[in-house]
Structures are given as C-alpha cells and as structure tokens.
Design a protein around this motif. Sequence first.
Motif, PDB file in Angstrom:
ATOM      1  N   PHE A   1       5.345   3.344  -2.492  1.00  0.00           N
ATOM      2  CA  PHE A   1       5.856   1.975  -2.515  1.00  0.00           C
ATOM      3  C   PHE A   1       6.384   1.632  -3.906  1.00  0.00           C
ATOM      4  O   PHE A   1       7.450   1.038  -4.033  1.00  0.00           O
ATOM      5  CB  PHE A   1       4.760   0.987  -2.103  1.00  0.00           C
ATOM      6  CG  PHE A   1       4.685   0.731  -0.633  1.00  0.00           C
ATOM      7  CD1 PHE A   1       5.086  -0.481  -0.103  1.00  0.00           C
ATOM      8  CD2 PHE A   1       4.217   1.706   0.231  1.00  0.00           C
ATOM      9  CE1 PHE A   1       5.022  -0.720   1.265  1.00  0.00           C
ATOM     10  CE2 PHE A   1       4.149   1.481   1.596  1.00  0.00           C
ATOM     11  CZ  PHE A   1       4.557   0.269   2.119  1.00  0.00           C
ATOM     12  N   ALA A   2       5.625   1.979  -4.942  1.00  0.00           N
ATOM     13  CA  ALA A   2       6.053   1.668  -6.314  1.00  0.00           C
ATOM     14  C   ALA A   2       7.381   2.346  -6.620  1.00  0.00           C
ATOM     15  O   ALA A   2       8.262   1.743  -7.249  1.00  0.00           O
ATOM     16  CB  ALA A   2       4.985   2.097  -7.310  1.00  0.00           C
ATOM     17  N   HIS A   3       7.547   3.573  -6.180  1.00  0.00           N
ATOM     18  CA  HIS A   3       8.795   4.306  -6.410  1.00  0.00           C
ATOM     19  C   HIS A   3       9.971   3.538  -5.796  1.00  0.00           C
ATOM     20  O   HIS A   3      10.977   3.302  -6.453  1.00  0.00           O
ATOM     21  CB  HIS A   3       8.683   5.704  -5.792  1.00  0.00           C
ATOM     22  CG  HIS A   3       9.921   6.522  -5.920  1.00  0.00           C
ATOM     23  ND1 HIS A   3      10.145   7.351  -6.985  1.00  0.00           N
ATOM     24  CD2 HIS A   3      11.003   6.636  -5.117  1.00  0.00           C
ATOM     25  CE1 HIS A   3      11.319   7.943  -6.840  1.00  0.00           C
ATOM     26  NE2 HIS A   3      11.850   7.531  -5.707  1.00  0.00           N
ATOM     27  N   SER A   4       9.835   3.142  -4.537  1.00  0.00           N
ATOM     28  CA  SER A   4      10.919   2.430  -3.849  1.00  0.00           C
ATOM     29  C   SER A   4      11.142   1.037  -4.420  1.00  0.00           C
ATOM     30  O   SER A   4      12.284   0.610  -4.612  1.00  0.00           O
ATOM     31  CB  SER A   4      10.610   2.328  -2.354  1.00  0.00           C
ATOM     32  OG  SER A   4      10.586   3.607  -1.772  1.00  0.00           O
ATOM     33  N   LEU A   5      10.051   0.302  -4.670  1.00  0.00           N
ATOM     34  CA  LEU A   5      10.183  -1.067  -5.160  1.00  0.00           C
ATOM     35  C   LEU A   5      10.699  -1.140  -6.594  1.00  0.00           C
ATOM     36  O   LEU A   5      11.348  -2.114  -6.971  1.00  0.00           O
ATOM     37  CB  LEU A   5       8.871  -1.831  -4.997  1.00  0.00           C
ATOM     38  CG  LEU A   5       8.450  -2.068  -3.548  1.00  0.00           C
ATOM     39  CD1 LEU A   5       7.092  -2.759  -3.484  1.00  0.00           C
ATOM     40  CD2 LEU A   5       9.496  -2.873  -2.789  1.00  0.00           C
ATOM     41  N   ALA A   6      10.429  -0.119  -7.393  1.00  0.00           N
ATOM     42  CA  ALA A   6      11.006  -0.078  -8.744  1.00  0.00           C
ATOM     43  C   ALA A   6      12.528  -0.065  -8.632  1.00  0.00           C
ATOM     44  O   ALA A   6      13.213  -0.826  -9.323  1.00  0.00           O
ATOM     45  CB  ALA A   6      10.499   1.143  -9.510  1.00  0.00           C
ATOM     46  N   ASP A   7      13.051   0.765  -7.732  1.00  0.00           N
ATOM     47  CA  ASP A   7      14.504   0.804  -7.522  1.00  0.00           C
ATOM     48  C   ASP A   7      15.031  -0.534  -7.033  1.00  0.00           C
ATOM     49  O   ASP A   7      16.029  -1.041  -7.543  1.00  0.00           O
ATOM     50  CB  ASP A   7      14.868   1.886  -6.498  1.00  0.00           C
ATOM     51  CG  ASP A   7      14.759   3.294  -7.056  1.00  0.00           C
ATOM     52  OD1 ASP A   7      14.705   3.447  -8.293  1.00  0.00           O
ATOM     53  OD2 ASP A   7      14.720   4.243  -6.248  1.00  0.00           O
ATOM     54  N   ILE A   8      14.379  -1.121  -6.043  1.00  0.00           N
ATOM     55  CA  ILE A   8      14.829  -2.395  -5.467  1.00  0.00           C
ATOM     56  C   ILE A   8      14.831  -3.509  -6.516  1.00  0.00           C
ATOM     57  O   ILE A   8      15.700  -4.371  -6.523  1.00  0.00           O
ATOM     58  CB  ILE A   8      13.955  -2.775  -4.249  1.00  0.00           C
ATOM     59  CG1 ILE A   8      14.273  -1.828  -3.079  1.00  0.00           C
ATOM     60  CG2 ILE A   8      14.155  -4.233  -3.845  1.00  0.00           C
ATOM     61  CD1 ILE A   8      13.310  -1.960  -1.916  1.00  0.00           C
TER      62      ILE A   8
END
Length: 158
Positions: free
Chosen positions: A137-144
């Motif tokens: 989740f952190a990986h994806s949300l960092a991008d978002i």
Amino acid sequence: MLIQIIGQNLDVAFKELSIKASKVYESKENEFGSKYQVWELAEIEYEKLQLTEDYDWKDGYGWWRNGGCNHSKDGTFEFNVNENKMIGFKNEFHYYHSEEYLSELEEEGEEIPSYSTFSEWFNEYMSLSKEVNLAYFAHSLADINGLTKAEFFQKFEG
C-alpha cells in the motif's frame, strides 16, 4: 538510478550479503515492536538483492518489498493522517462512506476522523494488518501522493 524499497530489520542482511544500501528512513517503534525502513539502492545493488537465493536469506534478515498493490477499484478519498492530507484508497465497505454517516457529520459540522499514522490508517480504516501488505500500500500510495517512499513515510508515519 536509485531504487527505494520498504522493509524491516535489513541492516544485518545488507552487511552480511555485501549489498550497498542507504537507510533513508526508519520509523519509531510501533505497538508491535516493529520499525519500518526505507532503503535506497543503486540498480546493480538492487539486482544483487533480487538474485539472493532463499537459502542465503537467514531468518534474522527481516523482509523487504518493492511492489505496489491494485486496490484502486473503489477509487480514492482524502484522509487526514499525521496532521497531513493523504490521498488513500477508498474502502466502500467502511461506514465513512455511508450516506447516513456523511450526512450526520455534515449536520454536526464535523470532519471524518483523522489518523495519527499511516499504519493506524492501514489497520483501522483498511482493516488490514500484515506488515508486508502495508508495504504494498505504501508503495502505491507514495506514487499517488507524488512522494518517494521515504517522503511518504516521513510525512504520514512520522
């Protein structure tokens, strides 16, 4: 190019496996006694990490992840996390998104409850707890949110 990964307890692994990496973030210890880490590696060092055989990865080496999740089917929503606005995945099944609850908040002039850390949001709002899933989740949300993984953790985990 430098690559950031998320994990825990990687200090010894990198030293013993002769992988050159820089720890760019480490959280405070959470209620489970764990600390999240963000490490930065050159591509060649990341390749060495990826090619490490399971039998060479000792039990005390911790874990790491560098993949995102595909949890965007319900869209995104703005949350207050660690006193910052965070764009996170919407959980359609959470009561926050019921018309009745939102109407009640609006009538009372209140905002949706905030979270003190990203891991609290992950556990309480998303109803997930496995730390490796938190890394996805952190990986994806960092991008978002337009942040590196280290910046994301610094801003939302503290």
